[in-house]
Design an enzyme around this catalytic site. Structure first.
Site, PDB file in Angstrom:
ATOM      1  N   ARG A   1      23.052  65.258  69.995  1.00  0.00           N
ATOM      2  CA  ARG A   1      21.661  64.925  69.731  1.00  0.00           C
ATOM      3  C   ARG A   1      21.011  64.329  71.135  1.00  0.00           C
ATOM      4  NH1 ARG A   1      21.104  60.212  65.999  1.00  0.00           N
ATOM      5  NH2 ARG A   1      21.100  61.602  64.029  1.00  0.00           N
ATOM      6  N   TYR A   2      21.847  63.517  71.624  1.00  0.00           N
ATOM      7  CA  TYR A   2      21.162  62.700  72.714  1.00  0.00           C
ATOM      8  C   TYR A   2      21.936  63.265  74.101  1.00  0.00           C
ATOM      9  CZ  TYR A   2      20.585  58.882  69.406  1.00  0.00           C
ATOM     10  OH  TYR A   2      19.916  58.224  68.526  1.00  0.00           O
TER      11      TYR A   2
ATOM     12  N   ARG B   1      25.645  61.979  75.190  1.00  0.00           N
ATOM     13  CA  ARG B   1      27.077  61.693  74.224  1.00  0.00           C
ATOM     14  C   ARG B   1      27.008  62.565  73.072  1.00  0.00           C
ATOM     15  NH1 ARG B   1      22.648  58.341  74.299  1.00  0.00           N
ATOM     16  NH2 ARG B   1      22.265  56.978  72.525  1.00  0.00           N
TER      17      ARG B   1
ATOM     18  N   CYS C   1      38.919  60.776  54.365  1.00  0.00           N
ATOM     19  CA  CYS C   1      39.145  59.311  54.638  1.00  0.00           C
ATOM     20  C   CYS C   1      40.161  58.945  53.607  1.00  0.00           C
ATOM     21  CB  CYS C   1      37.679  58.836  54.243  1.00  0.00           C
ATOM     22  SG  CYS C   1      36.448  59.352  55.232  1.00  0.00           S
TER      23      CYS C   1
ATOM     24  N   CYS D   1      33.400  56.578  50.466  1.00  0.00           N
ATOM     25  CA  CYS D   1      32.423  55.594  49.800  1.00  0.00           C
ATOM     26  C   CYS D   1      31.413  56.464  49.426  1.00  0.00           C
ATOM     27  CB  CYS D   1      31.973  55.039  51.407  1.00  0.00           C
ATOM     28  SG  CYS D   1      33.209  54.526  52.323  1.00  0.00           S
TER      29      CYS D   1
ATOM     30  N   CYS E   1      28.229  57.366  51.368  1.00  0.00           N
ATOM     31  CA  CYS E   1      28.491  58.090  52.915  1.00  0.00           C
ATOM     32  C   CYS E   1      27.362  59.001  53.296  1.00  0.00           C
ATOM     33  CB  CYS E   1      29.884  58.880  52.584  1.00  0.00           C
ATOM     34  SG  CYS E   1      30.460  59.607  54.425  1.00  0.00           S
TER      35      CYS E   1
ATOM     36  N   ARG F   1      27.733  61.342  55.130  1.00  0.00           N
ATOM     37  CA  ARG F   1      28.390  62.881  55.365  1.00  0.00           C
ATOM     38  C   ARG F   1      28.975  63.049  54.054  1.00  0.00           C
ATOM     39  NH1 ARG F   1      30.113  61.609  61.079  1.00  0.00           N
ATOM     40  NH2 ARG F   1      28.119  61.502  62.057  1.00  0.00           N
TER      41      ARG F   1
ATOM     42  N   ASP G   1      20.590  55.969  55.034  1.00  0.00           N
ATOM     43  CA  ASP G   1      19.890  57.255  55.499  1.00  0.00           C
ATOM     44  C   ASP G   1      19.340  57.797  53.942  1.00  0.00           C
ATOM     45  OD1 ASP G   1      20.560  57.361  57.998  1.00  0.00           O
ATOM     46  OD2 ASP G   1      22.421  57.856  57.850  1.00  0.00           O
TER      47      ASP G   1
ATOM     48  N   ASP H   1      18.090  55.707  61.143  1.00  0.00           N
ATOM     49  CA  ASP H   1      18.294  56.808  61.836  1.00  0.00           C
ATOM     50  C   ASP H   1      17.264  57.922  61.344  1.00  0.00           C
ATOM     51  OD1 ASP H   1      19.584  58.436  63.369  1.00  0.00           O
ATOM     52  OD2 ASP H   1      21.697  58.318  62.508  1.00  0.00           O
TER      53      ASP H   1
ATOM     54  N   LYS I   1      18.064  57.122  66.390  1.00  0.00           N
ATOM     55  CA  LYS I   1      18.086  55.775  66.002  1.00  0.00           C
ATOM     56  C   LYS I   1      16.977  55.054  66.493  1.00  0.00           C
ATOM     57  CE  LYS I   1      23.179  55.806  64.888  1.00  0.00           C
ATOM     58  NZ  LYS I   1      23.303  57.136  65.849  1.00  0.00           N
TER      59      LYS I   1
HETATM   60  C1  LIG Z   1      24.624  57.488  66.252  1.00  0.00           C
HETATM   61  C2  LIG Z   1      24.740  58.362  67.175  1.00  0.00           C
HETATM   62  C3  LIG Z   1      25.227  58.589  68.336  1.00  0.00           C
HETATM   63  C4  LIG Z   1      25.606  57.259  69.163  1.00  0.00           C
HETATM   64  O1  LIG Z   1      24.514  56.429  69.437  1.00  0.00           O
HETATM   65  P1  LIG Z   1      24.617  54.998  70.075  1.00  0.00           P
HETATM   66  O2  LIG Z   1      23.053  54.397  69.895  1.00  0.00           O
HETATM   67  O3  LIG Z   1      24.902  55.272  71.617  1.00  0.00           O
HETATM   68  O4  LIG Z   1      25.750  54.141  69.405  1.00  0.00           O
HETATM   69  C5  LIG Z   1      25.594  59.571  69.130  1.00  0.00           C
HETATM   70  N1  LIG Z   1      25.185  60.692  68.727  1.00  0.00           N
HETATM   71  C6  LIG Z   1      24.666  60.972  67.182  1.00  0.00           C
HETATM   72  C7  LIG Z   1      24.562  62.386  66.708  1.00  0.00           C
HETATM   73  C8  LIG Z   1      24.664  59.906  66.663  1.00  0.00           C
HETATM   74  O5  LIG Z   1      24.284  59.772  65.175  1.00  0.00           O
HETATM   75  S1  SF4 Z   2      31.485  55.986  55.359  1.00  0.00           S
HETATM   76 FE1  SF4 Z   2      32.109  58.378  54.848  1.00  0.00          FE
HETATM   77  S2  SF4 Z   2      32.908  58.874  56.704  1.00  0.00           S
HETATM   78 FE2  SF4 Z   2      33.101  56.569  56.631  1.00  0.00          FE
HETATM   79  S3  SF4 Z   2      34.933  56.114  55.656  1.00  0.00           S
HETATM   80 FE3  SF4 Z   2      33.411  56.030  53.914  1.00  0.00          FE
HETATM   81  S4  SF4 Z   2      33.583  58.489  53.062  1.00  0.00           S
HETATM   82 FE4  SF4 Z   2      34.702  58.326  55.193  1.00  0.00          FE
END
Ligand SMILES: *Cc1c(COP(=O)(O)O)cnc(C)c1O
Ligand code: SF4
Length: 344
Positions: free
Chosen positions: A84-85, A88, A97, A101, A104, A106, A265, A302, A309
């Site tokens: 996305r960025y 990184r 996991c 949670c 979560c 995801r 989210d 986010d 973010k």
């Molecule tokens: C949160 C996130 C990051 C890392 O973001 P930082 O602000 O550098 O911690 C990188 N890629 C994605 C897709 C993210 O959701």
């Molecule tokens: S928040 Fe989601 S990815 Fe993180 S430990 Fe919990 S279930 Fe796993």
């Protein structure tokens, strides 16, 4: 004396049966998993630990949100990678996991799909990173990356370290909180050969700070791994100033630096956990200035659609030319003159 009559018993029985049927529907859609360690932290039904890990029928009542509001699927150039960025990427190395949670982000993936990463998927993802010199920071996520065994983890980390432009490796893991026994001396010895390596863990409540989770963090910190923490703001779990103060200062004492406080989210199945942003800002206001600045995380939203973010702050400054109207942590309102010496 109170007797349970036959009718009451039937009613009770039916209610319990209905609960089981309803919860089955939830767990078919969103799997349940609970480590013995984490389950033992529950003190009473409905407490902060319970709410984070026990299924709730409200997970199915949430029709308005989207399973993938951050558009991670479209930001994925190759399977298992989110880019996305510019500098990184997130590498999804496991979909398991120790605890699933309920909040979560995801939720659509954990406990499902075809991760841990197959050989080909990993090779393609590494290839992608290698062919993009702008990528300096790789974040292992999932699921929980530390669910992989040491050998699989070592293979991924070795692959990343073979790419010279990857400066930083981060691991996002909730294992110190949900399965601290996984943090072994062997694991720490392995991880420290891949420095600079950062770990961001995920504590949400002071009850998660135990002898075991503290020991796990100490082992990682002793391996020279800088530790950060991401907390999700959760209604009924940690949405109070007192709870947050005790969590954030408690983490700092474990050498864990609070990094992000996440606004929930807009993920389908999690609406019952969402607080207003206003409530989050009031919590930040209750932290800033009142506890060590090191213990105050950035409060971030986010944005949907993968826009990234954004850190939000309580509205404590109003700028009027060179006059700033400021609000102090005690609520006092002051003006400050922004005086600079003219340049020669
Ligand atoms: C949160 C996130 C990051 C890392 O973001 P930082 O602000 O550098 O911690 C990188 N890629 C994605 C897709 C993210 O959701
Ligand atoms: S928040 Fe989601 S990815 Fe993180 S430990 Fe919990 S279930 Fe796993």
């Amino acid at each position: 004396m109170h007797y349970i009559t036959y009718n009451t018993a039937t009613l009770l029985n039916n209610t319990i049966m209905q609960c089981i049927v309803d919860l089955n529907k939830v767990t078919t859609r969103y799997p349940v998993r609970l480590s013995g360690y984490y389950a033992a932290l529950i003190r009473s039904p409905g407490d902060a630990i319970w709410k984070q890990c026990m299924p709730d029928t409200r997970e199915l009542e949430d029709h308005f949100q989207c399973p993938d509001p951050l558009d991670e699927k479209n930001l994925s150039p190759v399977p298992g990678l989110i880019h996305r960025y510019p500098d990184r990427v997130v590498l999804l190395v496991s979909n398991r996991c120790p605890v699933y949670c309920r909040f979560c982000m995801r939720k659509r993936l954990v406990g499902k799909a075809d991760l841990p990463m197959g050989e080909d998927t990993l090779r393609n993802a590494l290839q992608y990173i290698a062919s993009h010199p702008s990528i300096h920071d790789v974040i292992l996520s999932g699921g929980d990356p530390l669910m992989l065994d040491d050998a699989s983890l070592s293979k991924i980390l070795t692959g990343l370290r073979a790419i010279s432009h990857v400066a930083i490796i981060r691991i996002g893991t909730r294992i110190p909180v949900t399965l601290p026994e996984r943090i072994t001396a062997d694991l720490c010895n392995l991880l420290k050969t891949f420095h600079p390596l950062y770990i961001n863990t995920h504590f949400n409540h002071p009850d998660e700070i135990t002898v075991d989770s503290s020991a796990a963090c100490a082992m990682l910190a002793d391996a020279g791994i800088p530790l950060g923490n991401q907390t999700v703001l959760l209604k009924g779990v940690n949405d109070s100033v007192d709870t947050m103060r005790s969590l954030m200062t408690g983490l700092l004492a474990l050498r864990v630096k609070p990094y992000y406080l996440h606004q929930m989210d807009l993920v389908q199945g999690t609406a019952h956990f969402r607080t207003s942003v206003h409530a989050g800002l009031e919590i930040i206001r209750g932290l800033r200035g009142h506890i060590s600045g090191l213990a105050v995380p950035h409060y971030v939203i986010d944005l949907p659609g993968g826009k990234g973010k954004v850190a939000v702050l309580p509205d404590d400054v109003e700028i009027d030319g060179t006059t700033l109207h400021l609000r102090t942590y005690t609520g006092e309102r002051l003006t400050y003159q922004d005086v600079t010496t003219p340049q020669e």
